[in-house]
Design an enzyme around this catalytic site. Structure first.
Site, PDB file in Angstrom:
ATOM      1  N   LYS A  60      31.628  47.440  36.868  1.00 25.07           N
ATOM      2  CA  LYS A  60      32.457  48.631  37.038  1.00 25.07           C
ATOM      3  C   LYS A  60      31.982  49.389  38.254  1.00 25.07           C
ATOM      4  CE  LYS A  60      35.738  50.645  34.556  1.00 25.07           C
ATOM      5  NZ  LYS A  60      36.579  49.954  33.573  1.00 25.07           N
ATOM      6  N   LYS A  83      34.596  42.886  26.736  1.00 24.15           N
ATOM      7  CA  LYS A  83      36.055  42.801  26.820  1.00 24.15           C
ATOM      8  C   LYS A  83      36.488  41.432  27.339  1.00 24.15           C
ATOM      9  CE  LYS A  83      37.716  46.605  28.563  1.00 24.15           C
ATOM     10  NZ  LYS A  83      38.228  47.647  29.499  1.00 24.15           N
ATOM     11  N   HIS A 127      25.767  38.600  34.505  1.00 23.30           N
ATOM     12  CA  HIS A 127      26.068  37.486  35.412  1.00 23.30           C
ATOM     13  C   HIS A 127      26.182  36.158  34.675  1.00 23.30           C
ATOM     14  CE1 HIS A 127      24.060  40.214  38.594  1.00 23.30           C
ATOM     15  NE2 HIS A 127      25.360  40.300  38.694  1.00 23.30           N
ATOM     16  N   HIS A 128      26.369  36.222  33.345  1.00 24.27           N
ATOM     17  CA  HIS A 128      26.427  34.941  32.608  1.00 24.27           C
ATOM     18  C   HIS A 128      27.624  34.106  33.051  1.00 24.27           C
ATOM     19  CE1 HIS A 128      29.390  37.138  30.271  1.00 24.27           C
ATOM     20  NE2 HIS A 128      29.725  36.018  29.669  1.00 24.27           N
ATOM     21  N   ARG A 129      28.631  34.774  33.591  1.00 27.92           N
ATOM     22  CA  ARG A 129      29.765  34.081  34.230  1.00 27.92           C
ATOM     23  C   ARG A 129      30.087  34.825  35.517  1.00 27.92           C
ATOM     24  NH1 ARG A 129      33.850  30.686  30.744  1.00 27.92           N
ATOM     25  NH2 ARG A 129      32.330  29.903  29.262  1.00 27.92           N
ATOM     26  N   ASP A 148      38.666  35.867  26.291  1.00 28.44           N
ATOM     27  CA  ASP A 148      38.447  34.594  27.000  1.00 28.44           C
ATOM     28  C   ASP A 148      38.818  34.664  28.483  1.00 28.44           C
ATOM     29  OD1 ASP A 148      37.367  33.155  24.873  1.00 28.44           O
ATOM     30  OD2 ASP A 148      39.368  32.748  24.056  1.00 28.44           O
ATOM     31  N   SER A 160      44.665  40.718  35.369  1.00 29.47           N
ATOM     32  CA  SER A 160      43.862  40.618  36.593  1.00 29.47           C
ATOM     33  C   SER A 160      43.375  39.176  36.779  1.00 29.47           C
ATOM     34  CB  SER A 160      42.632  41.527  36.509  1.00 29.47           C
ATOM     35  OG  SER A 160      42.958  42.833  36.912  1.00 29.47           O
ATOM     36  N   LYS A 187      33.572  41.377  36.957  1.00 25.90           N
ATOM     37  CA  LYS A 187      34.920  41.956  37.054  1.00 25.90           C
ATOM     38  C   LYS A 187      34.977  43.321  36.416  1.00 25.90           C
ATOM     39  CE  LYS A 187      39.333  41.252  37.947  1.00 25.90           C
ATOM     40  NZ  LYS A 187      39.308  42.581  38.588  1.00 25.90           N
TER      41      LYS A 187
HETATM   42  N1  GLU Z   1      39.962  49.028  34.668  1.00 28.03           N
HETATM   43  C1  GLU Z   1      40.521  48.120  33.719  1.00 28.03           C
HETATM   44  C2  GLU Z   1      39.640  48.030  32.484  1.00 28.03           C
HETATM   45  O1  GLU Z   1      38.894  48.934  32.177  1.00 28.03           O
HETATM   46  C3  GLU Z   1      40.883  46.783  34.330  1.00 28.03           C
HETATM   47  C4  GLU Z   1      39.738  46.018  34.924  1.00 28.03           C
HETATM   48  C5  GLU Z   1      40.152  44.769  35.703  1.00 28.03           C
HETATM   49  O2  GLU Z   1      41.319  44.441  35.741  1.00 28.03           O
HETATM   50  O3  GLU Z   1      39.250  44.141  36.256  1.00 28.03           O
HETATM   51  O4  GLU Z   1      39.688  47.101  31.745  1.00 28.03           O
END
Ligand code: GLU
Length: 473
Positions: A107, A95, A65-67, A100, A364, A71
């Protein structure tokens, strides 16, 4: 991080983290905080399938949760389990930092095989899963933003958005609660191909350095390099098509669920895809040989191997048989930590997942920004730029007394569409991130692999976010 299965995915991620961490210069306490999964939501919900009730097992893990928001995609696979989702959520944090993208990692996973369900049953499961996330405040444009992953696509994302809006209709930014949506449902041009396109830009960048290529016995540049691909899903397919069409790469082997095919003179990926659609299989593709075992694709003699399926494909059992000089981890976690030790000793260049497949989450992020701005990219400036370029070209024509052809003029005076901007933003992102990773690799004598260099790049950025909070020294 919780105790993990020996030799499993989570353990591999943990080992890789531990290997890189000392080179980050961060305090031990801070490293422990970064490594831990912050929230793990395990759920079970009933869905009526035909005349029976099935209890579905599902997860959403928010690693950091640092940002905010957090996602990461949602995976539908029979093999989904808590450890896998935790490992994948951790990778998302690193990632995002590497490219950035200002999000924490997360996930989701639903333990079903989509092949076993009809479309309307899948819709039922997806809507119910989304409802569980809403209930526990695990979804929202400023909270946690899912996306497609293995076994899901834009269709599922549309269902997620629709369910979210049903409950939170008044939220002005509701469309940003999920990305990877269909373009006509608040999605963005270029998201579908984004991971594959990012893989292409990343490989192109890695292959552009003369001295790095010389160390592998290769010439710089992509033209004419041979490639083998495991998995012809969204990532593998687009990575293959773009490498072939824009990079001049020769694809000599492809593996899918039903088997693998090989042709030393090259396989046209688009034609192979059509062949699969028509016959239900990649096997018996004209001009290519069927391979006895699909996993043998990992052992094909080629310049670049692209595992684009699932984790744990190259292990200590088959690592020694890999003949590729470069492995680009288009999937998440295809090379285990044990296997990587063997590959590095052999001098193989492993371009890590947390960098090479970051194109998906990068686009995304663009989609999320588009949703928050409530306007497509390029709308304001496209015509302005086009008119300016036209004036410029016509001024030159007037001054020189010469004119150029209509086609050339159209090309020179085009304003950028959304897809042009998305591609350019993605290209810039992949080049900049590779540069940072390579600099870490070259400058830090203790680092001898690109994965550790990528981790260090991520850890420094995440660490500085925490440091600015004043919690850690
Ligand atoms: N599932 C993709 C990944 O492993 C995309 C994740 C996303 O766009 O939030 O990077």
């Amino acid at each position: 991080m919780s105790k993990s299965v020996h030799g499993g995915f989570l353990e591999s991620v943990s080992r890789n983290f531990d290997k890189a961490a000392p080179h980050s210069g961060l305090h031990k306490g801070l490293l422990a905080q970064i490594k831990a999964c912050n929230s793990v939501y395990q759920m079970r919900f009933p869905v009526k399938i035909g005349s029976e009730y099935q209890v579905i097992e599902a997860y959403r893990v928010q690693h950091s949760h640092h940002r905010l928001p957090t996602k990461g995609g949602i995976r539908y696979s029979q093999k989904v389990n808590q450890e896998e989702v935790m490992a994948l959520a951790s990778l998302m944090t690193y990632k995002c930092a590497i490219v950035d993208v200002p999000f924490g990692g997360a996930k989701g996973g639903v333990a079903i095989s989509p092949r076993d369900y009809t479309v309307s049953q899948l819709q039922k499961i997806t809507r119910r899963y989304t409802t569980e996330l809403i209930r526990k405040n695990f979804i929202g444009p400023g909270i946690d933003v899912p996306a497609p992953d293995y076994g899901t696509g834009s269709r599922e994302m549309a269902w997620i958005l629709d369910t979210y809006i049903t409950f939170k209709g008044g939220e002005i930014d509701a469309a940003g609660c999920v990305t990877g949506k269909p373009v006509n449902q608040n999605g963005i041009q270029g998201r579908t191909e984004a991971t594959g396109r990012g893989v292409y830009y990343g490989i192109r960048e890695a292959c552009s350095h003369k001295d790095d290529m010389a160390a592998l016995g290769l010439k710089p540049g992509l033209e004419g390099k041979t490639m083998a691909i495991q998995g012809l899903g969204n990532v593998g397919y687009h990575a293959g098509v773009i490498s072939q069409e824009e990079g001049g790469v020769k694809i000599i082997a492809v593996a899918e669920y039903e088997g693998a095919v090989y042709n030393k003179d090259g396989i046209d990926i688009k034609k192979l895809f059509k062949h699969r659609k028509k016959t239900g299989s990649i096997l018996d593709f004209p001009g290519a040989k069927n391979m006895k075992q699909r996993k043998r694709v990992l052992e094909v003699d080629c310049d670049i191997l692209v595992p684009a399926a699932l984790e744990g494909q190259i292990t200590k059992v088959n690592a020694d048989k890999v003949k590729a000089k470069i492995i680009a981890e288009a999937a998440n976690g295809p090379v285990t930590a044990d296997a990587e030790e063997i590959l590095l000793k052999k001098g193989v260049m492993v371009i890590p997942d947390m960098y090479i497949n970051a194109g998906g989450v990068t686009v995304s992020y663009f989609e999320w920004l588009k949703n928050l701005s409530h306007m497509r990219f390029g709308r304001m400036e496209k015509r302005f730029n086009a008119n300016k370029y036209r004036n410029l070209v016509e001024t030159v024509e007037r001054m020189t007394g010469k004119t150029i052809g209509a086609k050339e003029k159209d090309f020179l005076t085009k304003g950028a569409d959304e897809v042009d901007l998305v591609r350019s933003g993605l290209e810039e992102t992949m080049i900049t991130a590779y540069d940072q990773i390579r600099t870490n690799f070259k400058r830090n004598k203790g680092i001898n692999d690109l994965r550790s260099a990528a981790f260090v790049s991520a850890l420094k950025k995440i660490g500085s976010d925490y440091e600015s909070l004043g919690i850690f020294p």
